[in-house]
Design an enzyme around this catalytic site. Structure first.
Site, PDB file in Angstrom:
ATOM      1  N   LYS A   1       0.761  -1.473  -0.130  1.00 19.96           N
ATOM      2  CA  LYS A   1       0.095  -0.055  -0.044  1.00 19.96           C
ATOM      3  C   LYS A   1       1.008   1.321   0.142  1.00 19.96           C
ATOM      4  O   LYS A   1       0.791   2.066  -0.731  1.00 19.96           O
ATOM      5  CB  LYS A   1      -1.078  -0.020   1.285  1.00 19.96           C
ATOM      6  CG  LYS A   1      -1.979   0.941   1.064  1.00 19.96           C
ATOM      7  CD  LYS A   1      -2.900   1.019   2.475  1.00 19.96           C
ATOM      8  CE  LYS A   1      -3.731  -0.309   2.289  1.00 19.96           C
ATOM      9  NZ  LYS A   1      -4.554  -0.767   3.297  1.00 19.96           N
TER      10      LYS A   1
ATOM     11  N   ARG B   1      -3.211   2.745   8.446  1.00 15.88           N
ATOM     12  CA  ARG B   1      -3.671   1.727   7.766  1.00 15.88           C
ATOM     13  C   ARG B   1      -2.377   0.789   7.782  1.00 15.88           C
ATOM     14  O   ARG B   1      -1.154   1.208   7.499  1.00 15.88           O
ATOM     15  CB  ARG B   1      -3.992   1.789   6.427  1.00 15.88           C
ATOM     16  CG  ARG B   1      -5.394   2.751   6.386  1.00 15.88           C
ATOM     17  CD  ARG B   1      -5.384   2.894   4.825  1.00 15.88           C
ATOM     18  NE  ARG B   1      -6.600   4.072   4.732  1.00 15.88           N
ATOM     19  CZ  ARG B   1      -7.856   3.529   4.198  1.00 15.88           C
ATOM     20  NH1 ARG B   1      -8.083   2.200   3.548  1.00 15.88           N
ATOM     21  NH2 ARG B   1      -8.684   4.263   3.885  1.00 15.88           N
TER      22      ARG B   1
ATOM     23  N   GLY C   1      -8.168  -7.517   4.267  1.00 15.08           N
ATOM     24  CA  GLY C   1      -8.950  -7.557   5.470  1.00 15.08           C
ATOM     25  C   GLY C   1      -8.284  -8.138   6.529  1.00 15.08           C
ATOM     26  O   GLY C   1      -8.952  -8.483   7.595  1.00 15.08           O
TER      27      GLY C   1
ATOM     28  N   MET D   1      -5.327  -7.331   8.401  1.00 17.48           N
ATOM     29  CA  MET D   1      -4.970  -6.779   9.251  1.00 17.48           C
ATOM     30  C   MET D   1      -5.914  -5.341   9.567  1.00 17.48           C
ATOM     31  O   MET D   1      -6.784  -5.101   8.852  1.00 17.48           O
ATOM     32  CB  MET D   1      -3.296  -6.225   9.140  1.00 17.48           C
ATOM     33  CG  MET D   1      -2.781  -7.565   9.208  1.00 17.48           C
ATOM     34  SD  MET D   1      -0.752  -7.278   8.926  1.00 17.48           S
ATOM     35  CE  MET D   1      -0.748  -6.433   7.413  1.00 17.48           C
TER      36      MET D   1
ATOM     37  N   ARG E   1      -3.717  -1.567  -6.117  1.00 19.59           N
ATOM     38  CA  ARG E   1      -3.053  -2.673  -6.016  1.00 19.59           C
ATOM     39  C   ARG E   1      -3.440  -3.637  -7.232  1.00 19.59           C
ATOM     40  O   ARG E   1      -4.578  -3.293  -7.722  1.00 19.59           O
ATOM     41  CB  ARG E   1      -3.276  -3.343  -4.586  1.00 19.59           C
ATOM     42  CG  ARG E   1      -4.716  -3.707  -4.570  1.00 19.59           C
ATOM     43  CD  ARG E   1      -4.807  -4.370  -3.032  1.00 19.59           C
ATOM     44  NE  ARG E   1      -6.558  -4.411  -2.750  1.00 19.59           N
ATOM     45  CZ  ARG E   1      -6.815  -4.639  -1.708  1.00 19.59           C
ATOM     46  NH1 ARG E   1      -6.093  -4.853  -0.665  1.00 19.59           N
ATOM     47  NH2 ARG E   1      -8.110  -4.802  -1.362  1.00 19.59           N
TER      48      ARG E   1
ATOM     49  N   HIS F   1     -15.972  -8.856   2.217  1.00 19.34           N
ATOM     50  CA  HIS F   1     -15.117  -9.714   2.540  1.00 19.34           C
ATOM     51  C   HIS F   1     -15.355 -11.154   1.893  1.00 19.34           C
ATOM     52  O   HIS F   1     -14.348 -11.533   1.308  1.00 19.34           O
ATOM     53  CB  HIS F   1     -15.256  -9.547   4.259  1.00 19.34           C
ATOM     54  CG  HIS F   1     -14.014 -10.565   4.585  1.00 19.34           C
ATOM     55  ND1 HIS F   1     -14.422 -11.696   5.142  1.00 19.34           N
ATOM     56  CD2 HIS F   1     -12.651 -10.391   5.008  1.00 19.34           C
ATOM     57  CE1 HIS F   1     -13.469 -12.579   5.597  1.00 19.34           C
ATOM     58  NE2 HIS F   1     -12.376 -11.569   5.458  1.00 19.34           N
TER      59      HIS F   1
ATOM     60  N   SER G   1      12.330 -43.625 -12.122  1.00 14.31           N
ATOM     61  CA  SER G   1      11.181 -42.577 -11.818  1.00 14.31           C
ATOM     62  C   SER G   1      11.153 -42.505 -10.264  1.00 14.31           C
ATOM     63  O   SER G   1      11.094 -43.512  -9.426  1.00 14.31           O
ATOM     64  CB  SER G   1       9.885 -43.289 -12.467  1.00 14.31           C
ATOM     65  OG  SER G   1       8.710 -42.507 -12.119  1.00 14.31           O
TER      66      SER G   1
ATOM     67  N   CYS H   1       7.096 -39.498 -10.291  1.00 11.17           N
ATOM     68  CA  CYS H   1       5.945 -40.061 -10.423  1.00 11.17           C
ATOM     69  C   CYS H   1       5.055 -39.919  -9.031  1.00 11.17           C
ATOM     70  O   CYS H   1       3.957 -40.316  -9.098  1.00 11.17           O
ATOM     71  CB  CYS H   1       5.575 -41.483 -11.179  1.00 11.17           C
ATOM     72  SG  CYS H   1       6.392 -42.628 -10.211  1.00 11.17           S
TER      73      CYS H   1
ATOM     74  N   TYR I   1      11.036 -35.512 -17.027  1.00 14.91           N
ATOM     75  CA  TYR I   1       9.611 -35.352 -17.055  1.00 14.91           C
ATOM     76  C   TYR I   1       8.913 -35.598 -15.538  1.00 14.91           C
ATOM     77  O   TYR I   1       9.822 -35.716 -14.763  1.00 14.91           O
ATOM     78  CB  TYR I   1       8.692 -36.326 -17.907  1.00 14.91           C
ATOM     79  CG  TYR I   1       8.882 -37.908 -17.148  1.00 14.91           C
ATOM     80  CD1 TYR I   1       7.802 -38.502 -15.975  1.00 14.91           C
ATOM     81  CD2 TYR I   1       9.703 -38.734 -17.404  1.00 14.91           C
ATOM     82  CE1 TYR I   1       8.017 -39.622 -15.750  1.00 14.91           C
ATOM     83  CE2 TYR I   1       9.930 -39.867 -17.013  1.00 14.91           C
ATOM     84  CZ  TYR I   1       8.945 -40.566 -16.161  1.00 14.91           C
ATOM     85  OH  TYR I   1       9.236 -41.547 -15.576  1.00 14.91           O
TER      86      TYR I   1
HETATM   87  C1  PEP Z   1       5.606 -43.342  -4.702  1.00 12.75           C
HETATM   88  O1  PEP Z   1       6.013 -43.846  -3.732  1.00 12.75           O
HETATM   89  O2  PEP Z   1       5.940 -41.954  -4.815  1.00 12.75           O
HETATM   90  C2  PEP Z   1       4.753 -43.719  -5.782  1.00 12.75           C
HETATM   91  C3  PEP Z   1       4.468 -43.107  -6.923  1.00 12.75           C
HETATM   92  O3  PEP Z   1       4.197 -44.997  -5.713  1.00 12.75           O
HETATM   93  P1  PEP Z   1       3.051 -45.215  -4.668  1.00 12.75           P
HETATM   94  O4  PEP Z   1       2.604 -43.900  -4.277  1.00 12.75           O
HETATM   95  O5  PEP Z   1       2.221 -46.168  -5.670  1.00 12.75           O
HETATM   96  O6  PEP Z   1       3.759 -46.021  -3.604  1.00 12.75           O
END
Ligand code: PEP
Ligand code: MG
Length: 879
Positions: free
Chosen positions: A22, A92, A101, A103, A336, A454, A763, A830, A850
């Site tokens: 502000k 303020r 809102g 503070m 803002r 709000h 992975s 993953c 990936y």
């Molecule tokens: C993990 O362990 O991150 C994974 C992807 O396998 P799961 O969640 O199936 O154990």
């Protein structure tokens, strides 16, 4: 001497960390010549000095404040504390990050009994002077001494009722004078002292209260929800007051330079005549749309529209502007960057690019990844909606559709949500105390308040569906009832459905349907794809999830958990029989049945994937997830396997494990029962061969879970290769395939150079890796992790955002060691972290190829990966 206080003319928009958002913007607007009432900012450094000094405002800082106050007196020609021509100020808060809102603010500071009379004489408007004084007593009492506002509001309601008034503006000077006496009595009873008459003392107490508000519980929760660092502190802005409550040529309002719900390029906002700032936001009176100002005060309206254009072009972003009109003159009190829905964020960012104002890269950086959830989530099913009964219509404050049970108190909403109940929080109006209840609810419904109340502002920020100002409903928060216009009464736990895009409230539950995206969203995503380095895959084990993910832009499957394919009601008996089989021949005959099912599954996924990557993970069940639990299940299994119930029970007991998550799962199963992975490998390769015959080339990635040593992988891989080459020999084909491994055990990270001798890809299973690195059970940790956050022992859930120093360091070690053996080893993630923006940035920095995440998070991951790439290039700074 260190400087803690800055005139507005000394600052600029770049000084947010020191002056707060502000303060920095007030300085910027002052310097570009906008009509900003003069003032100064006490810096965040002063707040930190106050905190370090055990909450003591040092005399030297206050002396600096006094010097600037004297300057302000010169600029305004008024004198602080001088009865005949008093200088009044607003005090303020203003943190480096916007926390709407959360503070505290005090207006009209400097008034006392004498100054109020002086002001009344000076202006000839006793009513406005008294109105300002009564507001000041209430705000000061509330902010500095924590006197609950309702005590003042009840007194106000009583006096209105006694005079049969509907609006506050009907109160006369005499009424207000009496009200001031009542307010002073409330103040005295609550604090044991008289309302302070010395303005310098008022100022000192208000500054301290604003500093303290940085640590108030609602601000702490807000920061936690928005990942804001608590060490910043807040600045305090002291500004000469201008009065919107001096009759019908005065007023106050808020405008957005574009529509914050839709992104439409049209000034959007609302105002109230004869009112002060808080009236618009508090939702006590329902404001008028900004277009109505054009008729009432055309010159002011035109100046306001011009100011909107000027500020938007100056900041090159949608602005949220607060203004006051005092006797026909416009003042700008704040600008803002406007809080906006995901839809508005995307539309405005893309439009700014088309308007030639910002680059594509800036547009990508501007959209908050976490907000995208809003767009991807369901709306009402249209046919179900047609049958829905509309019971009321309010303001469409924040889009989206939600259905759930009604709760009237934030605390009860939180408890219900924790029990898994879908909640709609119903309030007359929300206040910052309700923040946690709002966060836990699916939607928010209020009877009072406008589009900038709000409830509306906070819900939009959270991406929650919200209907505000639904005046047709009578809400009794104490009795927990909701009276419909028809006379029907609803109670806690009854169901409603809300359409935040139309403002319509429906009785009962209405089915929801998938979100529809396209247009601006697709355009922004295409720009993001052009920037990102990471490939985004999906964790999917069903055709439905995979197809959905492809629509969301997934580039292949990063994890198909084959055990999920067995949860189906028709399949689970076979899996149980396989687990409980006592001999190899018995197990093999069941595996033959399962193989046909798996072949059909894989063929379908390969067909959908076409030439995209598909990574199939072989069975990784903690066995207990499959074992029969009820007596009936055990009986059914006994009869299917021609065994007795005691025989089955005995076998189940033999298989029972104390720590199934550390037990006979993953590759360990295949060490004991190689025939299981052999069956799955054959199913994958045979379906790949079938597809090859259909003209579709597949290149399956086959993944082994829970590898801790190279020798486990060598043993299993040898078995698999044998099975694969038997098929190739039989079918007279050779197809490409890769055999790789999950890296999800700390030992695998440490010995990744050895494992890479056998693995064709890695992975990272960051779920198990987090579990095993911390020794926190994935299934139970949430029960105690809340205490860790509360006591600042952990900043956030390590199962959600990668713990860079610990788990992340192990991933980094595995990447380095893996590459020592095999320079171009394909590596991805993953675990759940593959869909978390902060973790994605880390994986980008490690140079992984990936990340893979659940379907709904694919667009978030695409955008996060682009932002990570851009942040690295430092083309644009993160916003
Ligand atoms: C993990 O362990 O991150 C994974 C992807 O396998 P799961 O969640 O199936 O154990
Ligand atoms: Mg795992």
């Amino acid at each position: 001497m260190r400087k803690f206080v800055y005139q507005f003319s000394e600052g600029s928009k770049e000084m947010k960390n020191l002056l707060g958002g502000k303060g920095a913007n007030l300085a910027e607007m002052t310097n570009i010549g906008l009509p900003v009432p003069p003032g100064f900012t006490i810096s965040t450094a002063a707040c930190n000095d106050y905190t370090i000094n055990n909450k003591h405002l040092s005399e030297s800082i206050f002396e600096e404040v006094k010097i600037h106050l004297a300057e302000l007196e010169k600029q305004t020609g008024k004198i602080f504390g001088f009865a005949e021509n008093p200088l009044l100020v607003s005090v303020r808060s203003g943190a480096p990050f916007s926390m709407p809102g959360m503070m505290d603010t005090v207006l009209n500071l400097g008034l006392n009994d004498q100054a109020t009379e002086g002001l009344a004489n000076l202006t000839g408007d006793a009513r406005s002077a008294y109105d300002s004084y009564r507001r000041f007593i209430q705000m000061f009492g509330d902010v500095v001494f924590e006197i609950p506002s309702y005590q003042f509001e009840q007194a106000l309601s009583r006096i209105k009722k006694a005079n049969n008034y509907r609006l506050d503006t009907e109160l006369t000077a005499t009424d207000l004078s009496k009200l001031i006496d009542v307010y002073k009595l409330i103040f005295n009873q609550a604090t044991g002292t008289d309302f302070p008459q010395n303005p310098m003392e008022q100022l000192r107490l208000a500054i301290i209260a604003v500093f303290d508000s940085w640590m108030n519980p609602r601000a702490v929760i807000y920061r936690r929800l928005h990942d804001i660092d608590a060490s910043f502190g807040t600045a305090v802005n002291i500004q000469a007051m201008v009065f919107g409550n001096t009759g019908e040529t005065s007023g106050t309002g808020i405008t957005f330079t574009r529509n914050p719900s839709t992104g439409e390029k049209k000034v959007f906002g609302e105002f109230l005549l004869n009112a002060q700032g808080e009236d618009v936001v508090a939702g006590i009176r329902t404001p008028e749309p900004i277009s109505a100002l054009e008729e009432k005060m055309p010159a002011v309206y035109n100046e306001l529209i011009h100011t909107c254009e000027l500020l938007e072009n100056h900041y090159l972003d949608m602005q949220d502007i607060e203004f006051t009109i005092e006797k026909g003159k416009l003042y700008v009190l704040q600008t803002r960057s406007g809080k906006r829905t995901a839809k508005a964020a995307i539309q405005s960012a893309v439009d700014f690019v088309h308007e030639g104002k910002i680059s594509r890269q800036e547009a990508i950086m501007r959209v908050e990844t976490k907000q995208l959830h809003q767009l991807l989530h369901p709306t009402f099913d249209e046919s179900a909606l047609k049958k829905g009964q509309i019971i009321a219509t309010g303001l469409p404050a924040s889009p989206g559709a939600a259905t759930g049970q009604i709760f009237f108190e934030a605390k009860e909403a939180v408890q219900a949500a924790e029990r898994g109940i879908p909640v709609i929080l119903v309030r007359n109006e929300t206040s910052p105390e309700d923040i946690e209840g709002m966060a836990q609810s699916n939607a928010i419904l209020t009877a009072h308040g406008g589009m900038t109340s709000h409830a509306a502002v906070v819900a939009r920020g959270m991406g929650k569906c919200c209907i505000a100002g639904c005046a047709e409903l009578t809400i009794n928060e104490k009795e927990k009832t909701l009276l419909l216009p028809t006379g029907k009464m609803l109670h806690e736990g009854d169901s409603l459905s809300l359409d935040g895009s139309s403002g319509k409230v429906y009785l009962g539950e209405i089915a929801l349907r998938e979100a529809q995206i396209g247009g601006h969203f697709d355009e922004l995503m295409a720009w993001a794809d052009a920037e990102k380095k990471l490939i985004i895959r999906v964790n999917a084990d069903t055709p439905v999830d995979f197809k959905k993910a492809l629509l969301f832009g997934a580039e292949g499957i990063g994890l198909c958990r084959t055990e999920h394919m067995f949860f189906d009601e028709k399949r689970i008996p076979y899996v149980r029989q396989m687990i409980l089989a006592e001999s190899l021949s018995e197990r093999e005959s069941i595996l033959a049945t399962l193989k046909e099912m798996q072949k059909a599954d894989f063929s379908e996924l390969f067909r959908i994937a076409d030439d995209r990557a598909v990574n199939i993970r072989l069975l990784d069940p903690p066995l207990h997830e499959f074992l029969p639990k009820t007596e009936q299940e055990i009986e059914q299994l006994a009869s299917a396997m021609s065994r007795t119930v005691p025989q089955i029970t005995k076998r189940i007991n033999e298989l029972r494990e104390a720590n199934p998550m550390l037990g006979h799962r993953g590759c360990r199963l295949a060490i004991t029962f190689p025939e299981i992975y052999r069956m799955q490998t054959e199913a994958i390769i045979e379906s790949a061969v079938t597809l090859h015959d259909e003209g579709i080339d597949v290149h399956p990635e086959i993944m082994i879970p829970l590898i801790a040593t190279k020798s486990e992988l060598s043993y299993i891989k040898k078995e698999m290769k044998q099975a694969i080459h038997t098929i190739f020999d039989r079918e007279r084909v050779m197809l490409p395939y890769d055999i790789g491994t999950m890296i999800e055990i700390p030992r695998a990270c440490v010995t990744a150079d050895e494992i890479a001798e056998e693995a064709e890809f890695f992975s990272f299973g960051t779920n198990d890796l987090t579990q095993l690195t911390y020794g926190f059970s994935r299934d139970d940790a949430t029960k105690f992790l809340a205490d860790y956050y509360e006591k600042d022992i952990l900043p956030k859930d390590p199962f959600v955002t990668i713990d860079k120093n610990g788990v992340g360091a192990l991933v980094e070690m595995a990447v380095t060691r893996g590459r020592m053996t095999s320079e171009h080893l394909k590596m991805g993630v993953c675990g759940e972290h593959g869909g978390d923006p902060e973790s994605i940035q880390f994986f980008h920095q490690l140079g992984l190829s990936y990340v893979s995440c659940s379907p709904y998070r694919v667009p978030i991951a695409r955008l996060a990966a682009a932002q990570a790439a851009l942040a690295e290039k430092q083309l644009v700074s993160t916003n």
